[in-house]
Design an enzyme around this catalytic site. Structure first.
Site, mmCIF file in Angstrom:
data_model
loop_
_atom_site.group_PDB
_atom_site.id
_atom_site.type_symbol
_atom_site.label_atom_id
_atom_site.label_comp_id
_atom_site.label_asym_id
_atom_site.label_seq_id
_atom_site.Cartn_x
_atom_site.Cartn_y
_atom_site.Cartn_z
ATOM 1 N N HIS A 9 71.206 71.374 38.230
ATOM 2 C CA HIS A 9 70.044 70.793 37.574
ATOM 3 C C HIS A 9 69.589 69.535 38.308
ATOM 4 O O HIS A 9 70.361 68.582 38.466
ATOM 5 C CB HIS A 9 70.415 70.449 36.123
ATOM 6 N N HIS A 50 61.057 64.060 38.875
ATOM 7 C CA HIS A 50 60.984 64.566 37.503
ATOM 8 C C HIS A 50 59.904 63.884 36.674
ATOM 9 O O HIS A 50 59.044 64.540 36.082
ATOM 10 C CB HIS A 50 62.345 64.400 36.826
HETATM 11 O O1 G3P Z 1 64.314 73.755 34.033
HETATM 12 C C1 G3P Z 1 65.251 73.314 33.114
HETATM 13 C C2 G3P Z 1 65.122 71.843 32.833
HETATM 14 O O2 G3P Z 1 65.048 71.159 34.034
HETATM 15 C C3 G3P Z 1 63.913 71.522 31.991
HETATM 16 O O3 G3P Z 1 63.935 70.204 31.492
HETATM 17 O O4 G3P Z 1 63.257 67.843 31.443
HETATM 18 O O5 G3P Z 1 65.198 68.512 32.806
HETATM 19 O O6 G3P Z 1 62.895 69.119 33.513
HETATM 20 P P1 G3P Z 1 63.807 68.880 32.360
HETATM 21 CA CA CA Z 2 63.392 70.344 35.434
#
Ligand code: G3P
Ligand code: CA
Length: 246
Positions: A9, A50
């Site tokens: 992630h 992000h």
């Molecule tokens: O794609 C899964 C996850 O990354 C979505 O949430 O806020 O971490 O981008 P976020």
């Molecule tokens: Ca994400």
């Protein structure tokens, strides 16, 4: 699906600065099947970050959309690393690792569609695309699908919604990516009945991953790929062998 797919992630956000080249390298070093990243448009470039602001993840301040590409590139995104471009990440990640590009802002569909290309060699897993494009913004995702219909897509959702099936069908979704709390056995079964896989985020506890896998979840996004090291049978090892510096 024989085994759980493990997707780093934002690279390996628990082990190295998120969405940086060392972070993606860290995830790959821990044997992930894929890496996830977030993209925004900066001028004529697609950058990997992000938030809509640079404040949390860099030493700068302000909105990504109000900074020039050169200004963004001068920022420290952790450990002296710059904010990478999408092209740099695609070049750096080995071709057998899936890259999940999450469209974060307006205009990302067109910009990413112009940039991605089919990666040359296939994935190690027989049932995994080399590129997966996802978004919480289902309209932006549909725009991307119209531009690049052969690239796998996945609507994202933090909560279950009756609109999800239509969103998935509109992009011929490879998967529906749900917050893990929304990935109840009933919801996972519904997603599977549409012919889609279900991926769950963000899962840092291997025991939780085991439960999700048992209810039909195909893969998880994790900040700590070191907790999932090992071969299929030992996918749920909780002992970290080594970590990446942050
Ligand atoms: O794609 C899964 C996850 O990354 C979505 O949430 O806020 O971490 O981008 P976020
Ligand atoms: Ca994400």
């Amino acid at each position: 699906m024989e085994r759980l797919l493990v997707i780093g992630h934002r690279g390996a956000a628990g082990l190295a600065p998120e969405n940086t080249l060392p972070g993606f390298g860290c995830a790959v070093g821990h044997g992930v099947d894929g890496v996830e990243l977030d993209v925004r448009v900066a001028g004529t470039e697609v950058v990997v970050i992000h938030d809509d602001r640079v404040d949390r993840t860099t030493n700068g301040t302000g909105l990504v959309s109000e900074l020039s590409f050169d200004e963004l590139r001068r920022l420290d995104a952790g450990g002296g690393e710059p904010i990478p471009t999408l092209g740099e990440v695609l070049d750096a990640v080995p071709a057998h690792i899936m890259v999940n590009i999450e469209l974060k802002g307006p205009g990302t569909a067109g910009a990413v569609a112009g940039l991605v290309r089919n990666r040359s060699t296939g994935p190690t897993h027989p049932d995994m695309p080399t590129l997966l494009v996802s978004s919480f913004d289902h309209r932006e995702l549909r725009r991307f699908h119209e531009l690049r219909p052969r690239i796998a897509c996945a609507p994202l959702a933090g909560r279950w919604s009756d609109c999800l099936e239509a969103a998935a069908r509109a992009v011929d979704a490879w998967s529906v990516n749900l917050a893990h709390r929304a990935a109840t056995p009933a919801n996972v079964a519904a997603v599977r009945s549409w012919g889609c896989r279900c991926l769950a985020y963000t899962v840092n506890d291997p025991r939780r991953a085991r439960m999700l896998f048992a209810s039909g979840v195909t893969g998880v996004f994790t900040d700590y790929p070191d907790r999932f090291v090992g071969e299929p049978a030992s996918r749920f090892s909780s002992s970290a062998s080594s970590r990446c510096s942050s």
